[in-house]
Design a protein around this motif. Structure first.
Motif, PDB file in Angstrom:
ATOM      1  N   LEU A 131       0.832  -1.198   0.000  1.00  0.00           N
ATOM      2  CA  LEU A 131       0.000   0.000   0.000  1.00  0.00           C
ATOM      3  C   LEU A 131       0.872   1.255   0.000  1.00  0.00           C
ATOM      4  CD1 LEU A 131      -2.872  -0.907   2.500  1.00  0.00           C
ATOM      5  CD2 LEU A 131      -2.990  -0.801   0.008  1.00  0.00           C
ATOM      6  N   ALA A 132       1.886   1.262   0.873  1.00  0.00           N
ATOM      7  CA  ALA A 132       2.791   2.407   0.907  1.00  0.00           C
ATOM      8  C   ALA A 132       3.562   2.524  -0.399  1.00  0.00           C
ATOM      9  CB  ALA A 132       3.748   2.283   2.087  1.00  0.00           C
ATOM     10  N   ALA A 133       3.974   1.389  -0.951  1.00  0.00           N
ATOM     11  CA  ALA A 133       4.726   1.395  -2.212  1.00  0.00           C
ATOM     12  C   ALA A 133       3.881   1.961  -3.347  1.00  0.00           C
ATOM     13  CB  ALA A 133       5.198  -0.012  -2.546  1.00  0.00           C
ATOM     14  N   SER A 134       2.584   1.690  -3.345  1.00  0.00           N
ATOM     15  CA  SER A 134       1.718   2.205  -4.408  1.00  0.00           C
ATOM     16  C   SER A 134       1.660   3.728  -4.370  1.00  0.00           C
ATOM     17  CB  SER A 134       0.314   1.602  -4.301  1.00  0.00           C
ATOM     18  OG  SER A 134      -0.379   2.101  -3.168  1.00  0.00           O
ATOM     19  N   VAL A 135       1.666   4.289  -3.164  1.00  0.00           N
ATOM     20  CA  VAL A 135       1.654   5.747  -3.034  1.00  0.00           C
ATOM     21  C   VAL A 135       3.005   6.316  -3.448  1.00  0.00           C
ATOM     22  CG1 VAL A 135       1.340   7.683  -1.444  1.00  0.00           C
ATOM     23  CG2 VAL A 135      -0.061   5.617  -1.184  1.00  0.00           C
ATOM     24  N   ILE A 136       4.082   5.669  -3.022  1.00  0.00           N
ATOM     25  CA  ILE A 136       5.426   6.127  -3.388  1.00  0.00           C
ATOM     26  C   ILE A 136       5.622   6.038  -4.895  1.00  0.00           C
ATOM     27  CG2 ILE A 136       7.896   5.635  -3.146  1.00  0.00           C
ATOM     28  CD1 ILE A 136       7.198   4.645  -0.272  1.00  0.00           C
ATOM     29  N   ARG A 137       5.152   4.966  -5.490  1.00  0.00           N
ATOM     30  CA  ARG A 137       5.259   4.782  -6.944  1.00  0.00           C
ATOM     31  C   ARG A 137       4.591   5.939  -7.681  1.00  0.00           C
ATOM     32  NH1 ARG A 137       3.270  -0.035  -6.726  1.00  0.00           N
ATOM     33  NH2 ARG A 137       5.250  -1.065  -6.285  1.00  0.00           N
ATOM     34  N   ALA A 138       3.407   6.327  -7.196  1.00  0.00           N
ATOM     35  CA  ALA A 138       2.700   7.456  -7.811  1.00  0.00           C
ATOM     36  C   ALA A 138       3.480   8.746  -7.622  1.00  0.00           C
ATOM     37  CB  ALA A 138       1.303   7.576  -7.210  1.00  0.00           C
ATOM     38  N   GLY A 139       4.091   8.901  -6.436  1.00  0.00           N
ATOM     39  CA  GLY A 139       4.865  10.106  -6.167  1.00  0.00           C
ATOM     40  C   GLY A 139       6.124  10.217  -7.015  1.00  0.00           C
ATOM     41  N   VAL A 140       6.745   9.081  -7.280  1.00  0.00           N
ATOM     42  CA  VAL A 140       7.911   9.080  -8.173  1.00  0.00           C
ATOM     43  C   VAL A 140       7.472   9.469  -9.583  1.00  0.00           C
ATOM     44  CG1 VAL A 140       9.661   7.616  -9.258  1.00  0.00           C
ATOM     45  CG2 VAL A 140       9.210   7.404  -6.803  1.00  0.00           C
ATOM     46  N   LYS A 141       6.340   8.930  -9.998  1.00  0.00           N
ATOM     47  CA  LYS A 141       5.842   9.196 -11.350  1.00  0.00           C
ATOM     48  C   LYS A 141       5.499  10.668 -11.552  1.00  0.00           C
ATOM     49  CE  LYS A 141       2.370   7.628 -14.681  1.00  0.00           C
ATOM     50  NZ  LYS A 141       1.219   6.690 -14.904  1.00  0.00           N
ATOM     51  N   ASP A 142       4.892  11.295 -10.519  1.00  0.00           N
ATOM     52  CA  ASP A 142       4.489  12.694 -10.693  1.00  0.00           C
ATOM     53  C   ASP A 142       5.562  13.686 -10.248  1.00  0.00           C
ATOM     54  OD1 ASP A 142       4.300  12.994  -7.881  1.00  0.00           O
ATOM     55  OD2 ASP A 142       2.161  12.540  -7.870  1.00  0.00           O
ATOM     56  N   GLY A 143       6.710  13.171  -9.829  1.00  0.00           N
ATOM     57  CA  GLY A 143       7.824  14.043  -9.498  1.00  0.00           C
ATOM     58  C   GLY A 143       7.864  14.553  -8.075  1.00  0.00           C
ATOM     59  N   ALA A 144       6.887  14.173  -7.242  1.00  0.00           N
ATOM     60  CA  ALA A 144       6.894  14.617  -5.851  1.00  0.00           C
ATOM     61  C   ALA A 144       7.994  13.921  -5.053  1.00  0.00           C
ATOM     62  CB  ALA A 144       5.531  14.348  -5.208  1.00  0.00           C
ATOM     63  N   PHE A 145       8.296  12.670  -5.412  1.00  0.00           N
ATOM     64  CA  PHE A 145       9.321  11.899  -4.730  1.00  0.00           C
ATOM     65  C   PHE A 145      10.519  11.680  -5.643  1.00  0.00           C
ATOM     66  CE2 PHE A 145       5.645   9.698  -2.312  1.00  0.00           C
ATOM     67  CZ  PHE A 145       5.629  10.709  -1.361  1.00  0.00           C
ATOM     68  N   ARG A 146      11.653  11.481  -5.025  1.00  0.00           N
ATOM     69  CA  ARG A 146      12.865  11.173  -5.771  1.00  0.00           C
ATOM     70  C   ARG A 146      12.707   9.804  -6.456  1.00  0.00           C
ATOM     71  NH1 ARG A 146      16.445  14.956  -3.738  1.00  0.00           N
ATOM     72  NH2 ARG A 146      16.021  15.613  -1.580  1.00  0.00           N
ATOM     73  N   SER A 147      13.579   9.508  -7.387  1.00  0.00           N
ATOM     74  CA  SER A 147      13.538   8.228  -8.086  1.00  0.00           C
ATOM     75  C   SER A 147      14.099   7.148  -7.168  1.00  0.00           C
ATOM     76  CB  SER A 147      14.350   8.302  -9.385  1.00  0.00           C
ATOM     77  OG  SER A 147      14.272   7.067 -10.072  1.00  0.00           O
ATOM     78  N   VAL A 148      13.208   6.414  -6.511  1.00  0.00           N
ATOM     79  CA  VAL A 148      13.594   5.392  -5.538  1.00  0.00           C
ATOM     80  C   VAL A 148      12.880   4.092  -5.879  1.00  0.00           C
ATOM     81  CG1 VAL A 148      14.003   7.063  -3.680  1.00  0.00           C
ATOM     82  CG2 VAL A 148      11.715   6.056  -3.967  1.00  0.00           C
ATOM     83  N   ASP A 149      13.335   3.020  -5.280  1.00  0.00           N
ATOM     84  CA  ASP A 149      12.642   1.743  -5.384  1.00  0.00           C
ATOM     85  C   ASP A 149      11.428   1.811  -4.441  1.00  0.00           C
ATOM     86  OD1 ASP A 149      11.806  -0.939  -4.565  1.00  0.00           O
ATOM     87  OD2 ASP A 149      13.537  -1.663  -5.680  1.00  0.00           O
ATOM     88  N   PRO A 150      10.196   1.793  -4.950  1.00  0.00           N
ATOM     89  CA  PRO A 150       9.020   1.983  -4.094  1.00  0.00           C
ATOM     90  C   PRO A 150       8.882   0.943  -2.988  1.00  0.00           C
ATOM     91  CG  PRO A 150       8.430   2.316  -6.379  1.00  0.00           C
ATOM     92  CD  PRO A 150       9.823   1.747  -6.380  1.00  0.00           C
ATOM     93  N   VAL A 151       9.142  -0.316  -3.304  1.00  0.00           N
ATOM     94  CA  VAL A 151       8.952  -1.371  -2.308  1.00  0.00           C
ATOM     95  C   VAL A 151      10.008  -1.279  -1.214  1.00  0.00           C
ATOM     96  CG1 VAL A 151       8.941  -3.870  -1.926  1.00  0.00           C
ATOM     97  CG2 VAL A 151       7.783  -2.908  -3.927  1.00  0.00           C
ATOM     98  N   ARG A 152      11.252  -1.122  -1.586  1.00  0.00           N
ATOM     99  CA  ARG A 152      12.302  -1.009  -0.578  1.00  0.00           C
ATOM    100  C   ARG A 152      12.108   0.232   0.286  1.00  0.00           C
ATOM    101  NH1 ARG A 152      18.121  -1.748  -3.223  1.00  0.00           N
ATOM    102  NH2 ARG A 152      18.673  -1.478  -1.019  1.00  0.00           N
ATOM    103  N   THR A 153      11.690   1.332  -0.324  1.00  0.00           N
ATOM    104  CA  THR A 153      11.469   2.561   0.429  1.00  0.00           C
ATOM    105  C   THR A 153      10.276   2.419   1.364  1.00  0.00           C
ATOM    106  OG1 THR A 153      12.383   3.836  -1.406  1.00  0.00           O
ATOM    107  CG2 THR A 153      11.085   5.045   0.232  1.00  0.00           C
ATOM    108  N   ALA A 154       9.207   1.797   0.886  1.00  0.00           N
ATOM    109  CA  ALA A 154       8.036   1.569   1.733  1.00  0.00           C
ATOM    110  C   ALA A 154       8.394   0.699   2.931  1.00  0.00           C
ATOM    111  CB  ALA A 154       6.925   0.911   0.916  1.00  0.00           C
ATOM    112  N   ARG A 155       9.185  -0.347   2.692  1.00  0.00           N
ATOM    113  CA  ARG A 155       9.598  -1.224   3.786  1.00  0.00           C
ATOM    114  C   ARG A 155      10.434  -0.449   4.809  1.00  0.00           C
ATOM    115  NH1 ARG A 155      12.088  -4.659   0.942  1.00  0.00           N
ATOM    116  NH2 ARG A 155      10.395  -6.163   0.697  1.00  0.00           N
TER     117      ARG A 155
END
Length: 200
Positions: A131-155
């Motif tokens: 669930l957290a990774a899905s939000v991070i993934r969206a944030g990476v896509k729209d530029g709000a978040f840095r380019s990170v691995d969503p699953v590792r970052t969520a964990r």
């Protein structure tokens, strides 16, 4: 309470198991004890659960599932990713604290039972991470978040905030400074994750 002629369903078995655990502790989470509480033979309960271990796993899974709907709802929204990620963890913390206050006996028993229900607990943590990774993934896509691995970052975020939502830390939740500590941890995490002013 259900009458004696109410059909015995898995739902009744698990509800009764929760009541037995709440009243007598996790050691009573056995097929025989639940059958006694239901007023039926243990053979009747065995038609729904094969072993004591399965009964305990199902109780833990039911408890974990009850925490998930509001979290899924937050993750499914389209709010800006930084705000949505924060709300996801705010809701997780609020749900766990509320359950610890509203049903302390079952909450304490859940901690004990979850230690043995490792596959169930792992699945629960896995969904929280996704669930957290899905939000991070969206944030990476729209530029709000840095380019990170969503699953590792969520964990990493889940583990970094564990003091505020993991049942093992429940005794610390009455600390009057815990929300200040949570805010400080969150700001630090977002400084590493967010682009520009998105961390504010």
């Amino acid at each position: 309470m259900a009458s004696a002629d109410t059909p015995l369903t898995l739902g009744r078995v698990l509800t009764t198991a929760e009541d037995v655990i709440r009243r007598f502790g996790p050691a009573k989470a056995t097929v025989v004890d639940v059958a006694k509480a239901l007023g039926v033979s243990h053979t009747a309960v065995y038609r729904h659960v094969a072993t004591k271990a399965q009964l305990r796993d199902l109780v833990v899974a039911r408890w974990a599932e009850a925490t998930m709907p509001p979290l899924r709802a937050v993750a499914a929204r389209t709010d800006p990713s930084p705000q949505r990620l924060r709300e996801l963890f705010d809701v997780l913390i609020a749900v766990k604290r509320r359950r610890a206050i509203d049903d302390p006996e079952l909450f304490a028993a859940y901690r004990t039972l979850a230690a043995d229900a490792q596959s169930v607990a792992a699945a629960h943590v896995g969904e929280l991470i996704e669930l957290a990774a899905s939000v991070i993934r969206a944030g990476v896509k729209d530029g709000a978040f840095r380019s990170v691995d969503p699953v590792r970052t969520a964990r990493a975020i889940l583990f970094a905030t564990s003091r505020f939502h993991h049942p093992a830390h429940a005794a610390e939740w009455i600390d009057l400074t815990i929300d200040v500590a949570y805010n400080d941890v969150w700001k630090l995490l977002m400084q590493g994750l967010c682009n520009g002013d998105s961390s504010t």
